[in-house]
Design a protein around this motif. Structure first.
Motif: not given
Length: 262
Positions: A238-257
């Motif tokens: 989690w800390v690594g993603r913050r330092l790299r400016g990444e998000s767990s939601g990158d490339h994720v789309e809504a499940k029921r749009p």
């Protein structure tokens, strides 16, 4: 403001937010995450013929408040649901230097927009992080943000699911292994709290704060091993993603749009 009757007889429901509302760590039968909002939708659908009820979930993990407002809030104007849940800002509060007063101003501006296009708006306060490693240090900021959210709800006639007061989530079994997202039973407790906040009739067996079954206490050594495992498997990435400016939601789309039957 939209001309809607206040009622618990909802025909349509749209959920907005981040990983909390997407339902992370609550696997559903279709392979996607379920979560409290899906569970709430089931409770709402049970109040009427299932074919008459439609549900959309636009929440995406990792989204900040401004992203939820930009990407998800405008869809409500198109859909015009009977009910919308808007739970956002938690990821902002977790960030160093964030200002809960300023975040609340942006939250209320979004609520005003939602009230124009939805019959009822439901918001959620943040959890009480007392005793939770690291997150406990943010307890004051979360409490400040919660105070604003309750005031916003009062001013704008919103329903409130008060997660801060939900004692059931103080049990470790309410949380998944990553300690950031709820377990399936934790999501069920929140769904019942949200249903109660909306005035849905619940049975005595559906008390969101019902006592947990007795469980053995962990020894100090077992707690230490769990903490080390958590730090290695979840905190460091989690800390690594913050330092790299990444998000767990990158490339994720809504499940029921789109609104669709359950």
């Amino acid at each position: 403001m939209a001309d809607y009757q206040e009622t618990t007889d909802f025909n349509s429901y749209v959920a907005l937010g981040d990983s909390f509302t997407e339902g992370l760590n609550d696997p559903g039968p279709d392979g996607r995450y379920a979560g409290w909002a899906d569970r709430l939708a089931q409770l709402l659908a049970a109040q009427r013929p299932a074919a008459d009820f439609r549900y959309a979930n636009l929440a995406v993990r990792g989204r900040l408040l401004d992203q939820v407002v930009a990407e998800q809030v405008p869809r409500v104007a198109e859909i015009r649901p009977d009910l919308v849940s808007f739970c956002a800002g938690g990821n902002d509060i977790l960030r160093p230097g964030s200002d809960p007063d300023e975040a609340a101003e942006r939250f209320e501006a979004a609520v005003l927009e939602l009230r124009r296009h939805a019959g009822r708006v439901l918001i959620c306060t943040g959890f009480d992080t007392r005793g939770i490693p690291l997150l406990g240090l943010l307890r004051g900021k979360i409490a400040t943000y919660n105070g604003h959210l309750r005031a916003i709800a009062d001013r704008n006639d919103c329903a409130v699911a008060d997660l801060w007061s939900l004692r059931a989530v103080h049990d470790r079994r309410a949380w998944s292994e990553d300690r950031l997202h709820l377990s399936p039973e934790g999501h069920q407790r929140v769904a019942l709290l949200a249903a109660r906040s909306l005035g849905l009739p619940l049975t005595s067996a559906q008390d969101p704060d019902a006592p947990w079954p007795a469980a053995p206490e962990l020894s100090v050594a077992e707690q230490r091993r769990e903490n080390l495992h958590w730090a290695r498997e979840f905190l460091v990435p989690w800390v690594g993603r913050r330092l790299r400016g990444e998000s767990s939601g990158d490339h994720v789309e809504a499940k029921r749009p789109e609104l669709s039957p359950l």
